[in-house]
Design a protein around this motif. Structure first.
Motif, mmCIF file in Angstrom:
data_model
loop_
_atom_site.group_PDB
_atom_site.id
_atom_site.type_symbol
_atom_site.label_atom_id
_atom_site.label_comp_id
_atom_site.label_asym_id
_atom_site.label_seq_id
_atom_site.Cartn_x
_atom_site.Cartn_y
_atom_site.Cartn_z
ATOM 1 N N HIS A 62 0.820 -1.216 0.000
ATOM 2 C CA HIS A 62 0.000 0.000 0.000
ATOM 3 C C HIS A 62 0.853 1.265 0.000
ATOM 4 N N SER A 63 2.028 1.195 0.612
ATOM 5 C CA SER A 63 2.857 2.394 0.742
ATOM 6 C C SER A 63 3.352 2.926 -0.596
ATOM 7 N N VAL A 64 3.437 2.048 -1.611
ATOM 8 C CA VAL A 64 3.983 2.483 -2.901
ATOM 9 C C VAL A 64 2.901 2.796 -3.928
ATOM 10 N N LEU A 65 1.643 2.539 -3.600
ATOM 11 C CA LEU A 65 0.563 2.788 -4.551
ATOM 12 C C LEU A 65 0.140 4.251 -4.497
ATOM 13 N N PRO A 66 -0.147 4.856 -5.639
ATOM 14 C CA PRO A 66 -0.437 6.296 -5.712
ATOM 15 C C PRO A 66 -1.618 6.758 -4.870
ATOM 16 N N ASP A 67 -2.628 5.901 -4.678
ATOM 17 C CA ASP A 67 -3.832 6.342 -3.974
ATOM 18 C C ASP A 67 -3.804 6.023 -2.485
ATOM 19 N N SER A 68 -2.612 5.766 -1.934
ATOM 20 C CA SER A 68 -2.489 5.419 -0.517
ATOM 21 C C SER A 68 -1.945 6.589 0.286
ATOM 22 N N ALA A 69 -1.810 6.376 1.590
ATOM 23 C CA ALA A 69 -1.243 7.406 2.467
ATOM 24 C C ALA A 69 0.238 7.606 2.209
ATOM 25 N N GLY A 70 0.873 6.638 1.533
ATOM 26 C CA GLY A 70 2.269 6.795 1.153
ATOM 27 C C GLY A 70 3.268 6.179 2.102
ATOM 28 N N LYS A 92 13.902 4.307 1.980
ATOM 29 C CA LYS A 92 14.422 5.035 0.816
ATOM 30 C C LYS A 92 14.103 4.279 -0.479
ATOM 31 N N HIS A 93 14.325 2.977 -0.457
ATOM 32 C CA HIS A 93 14.047 2.190 -1.660
ATOM 33 C C HIS A 93 12.561 2.208 -1.992
ATOM 34 N N MET A 94 11.719 2.040 -0.994
ATOM 35 C CA MET A 94 10.281 2.030 -1.246
ATOM 36 C C MET A 94 9.791 3.406 -1.716
ATOM 37 N N THR A 95 10.469 4.449 -1.273
ATOM 38 C CA THR A 95 10.153 5.794 -1.775
ATOM 39 C C THR A 95 10.454 5.867 -3.263
ATOM 40 N N ASP A 96 11.588 5.304 -3.671
ATOM 41 C CA ASP A 96 11.947 5.271 -5.091
ATOM 42 C C ASP A 96 10.921 4.478 -5.892
ATOM 43 N N VAL A 97 10.453 3.366 -5.325
ATOM 44 C CA VAL A 97 9.450 2.544 -6.000
ATOM 45 C C VAL A 97 8.155 3.329 -6.168
ATOM 46 N N ARG A 98 7.760 4.045 -5.127
ATOM 47 C CA ARG A 98 6.527 4.841 -5.195
ATOM 48 C C ARG A 98 6.637 5.933 -6.267
ATOM 49 N N VAL A 99 7.793 6.565 -6.344
ATOM 50 C CA VAL A 99 8.011 7.596 -7.364
ATOM 51 C C VAL A 99 7.908 6.989 -8.757
ATOM 52 N N LEU A 100 8.526 5.820 -8.962
ATOM 53 C CA LEU A 100 8.489 5.159 -10.261
ATOM 54 C C LEU A 100 7.061 4.799 -10.660
ATOM 55 N N ILE A 101 6.324 4.219 -9.723
ATOM 56 C CA ILE A 101 4.932 3.858 -10.004
ATOM 57 C C ILE A 101 4.103 5.111 -10.288
ATOM 58 N N GLY A 102 4.377 6.169 -9.547
ATOM 59 C CA GLY A 102 3.663 7.419 -9.762
ATOM 60 C C GLY A 102 3.917 8.027 -11.128
ATOM 61 N N GLU A 103 5.000 7.616 -11.769
ATOM 62 C CA GLU A 103 5.317 8.109 -13.116
ATOM 63 C C GLU A 103 4.717 7.215 -14.203
ATOM 64 N N VAL A 104 4.818 5.891 -14.027
ATOM 65 C CA VAL A 104 4.393 4.991 -15.100
ATOM 66 C C VAL A 104 2.874 4.790 -15.141
ATOM 67 N N TYR A 105 2.201 4.833 -13.988
ATOM 68 C CA TYR A 105 0.751 4.645 -13.995
ATOM 69 C C TYR A 105 0.043 5.721 -14.824
ATOM 70 N N PRO A 106 0.343 7.009 -14.605
ATOM 71 C CA PRO A 106 -0.312 8.038 -15.433
ATOM 72 C C PRO A 106 0.050 7.916 -16.911
ATOM 73 N N MET A 107 1.309 7.550 -17.203
ATOM 74 C CA MET A 107 1.723 7.389 -18.599
ATOM 75 C C MET A 107 0.901 6.297 -19.279
ATOM 76 N N GLN A 108 0.630 5.216 -18.544
ATOM 77 C CA GLN A 108 -0.165 4.133 -19.111
ATOM 78 C C GLN A 108 -1.590 4.587 -19.397
ATOM 79 N N LEU A 109 -2.182 5.324 -18.461
ATOM 80 C CA LEU A 109 -3.544 5.824 -18.660
ATOM 81 C C LEU A 109 -3.620 6.789 -19.841
#
Length: 237
Positions: A62-70, A92-109
């Motif tokens: 949940h921490s890495v998904l865009p619609d979560s508390a982060g 730190k790593h999970m923060t990087d994962v969240r940033v990556l997901i936050g970039e690719v999910y909108p690009m896919q949509l």
């Protein structure tokens, strides 16, 4: 020239769209429960029970998904003894994962939306109406070809694939952890192996569906084109 360029662009982006679509489906609670419910899933060597492991694994997801508390979810998580569940390196790593997901999910949509828009816009242009279905066809074939090569590579050496993947998307060695770190205890190598296989199978299925849609779409366009030609022919010919 424009027609060929558009078909090429659609085909090139199709593997990305399909893979991210598969990741969206997999990155949900059901996969965590499925893995931990699998009798062959390795137990935690450092003492986590399944009941202790499951909520922490869900928190990590949940921490890495865009619609979560982060990432605050990781910072607040605690081990059974009350100590922080995740150290700074893991956060730190999970923060990087969240940033990556936050970039690719909108690009896919955006990519999927553009495909729909192009299909609607080109519907009434005889020279361009087959751009999207042909792009889907070549994109699906490209996806299946890349998947076949990737599966062969993964089967030969999953460790090398896993390392190469992380080095491609993350800087330095931020993804390297000790076996005693919580992230490794929650998501061992088999978890990622199963995830890769599941994503590959879902992507292949989506590519096959896209290929089928493109074939049916082109048949309909060809039939329409034939009927249009028949209508404009002089009577008696």
């Amino acid at each position: 020239m424009l027609r060929k360029l558009l078909i090429f662009i659609i085909a090139i982006v199709m593997p990305f769209l399909l893979v991210v679509s598969s990741i969206r489906i997999l990155a949900n609670d059901w996969f965590i429960y499925s893995e931990y419910g699998n009798p062959s899933f390795p137990p935690d060597a450092y003492g986590f029970t399944t009941d202790q492991r499951t909520p922490l694994a869900l928190t990590g997801l949940h921490s890495v998904l865009p619609d979560s508390a982060g990432i605050v979810l990781l910072e607040q998580a605690r081990l059974p003894d009350g100590s922080p569940a995740f150290n700074e390196r893991e956060i730190k790593h999970m923060t990087d994962v969240r940033v990556l997901i936050g970039e690719v999910y909108p690009m896919q949509l955006i990519g999927l939306s553009l495909l729909v828009i192009l299909a609607i816009l080109f519907k009434n242009f005889s020279r361009l109406r087959d751009v999207v279905p042909l792009g889907l066809r070549w994109g699906a074939l490209l996806t299946l070809t890349l998947l076949a090569a990737l599966i062969a590579y993964v089967l030969l050496n999953f460790d090398a694939f896993f390392l190469s993947f992380h080095r491609l998307f993350f800087e330095g060695d931020s993804f390297m952890f000790k076996l005693s770190d919580t992230l490794i205890r929650l998501y061992p190598l088999q978890f990622w192996s199963d995830a890769a296989i599941t994503i590959g199978l879902m992507t292949a299925a989506m590519a096959a569906i896209a290929l089928l849609i493109s074939v049916l779409w082109m048949r309909r366009l060809n039939a329409k084109r034939t009927s249009e030609v028949t209508l404009v022919m002089p009577e008696g010919e």
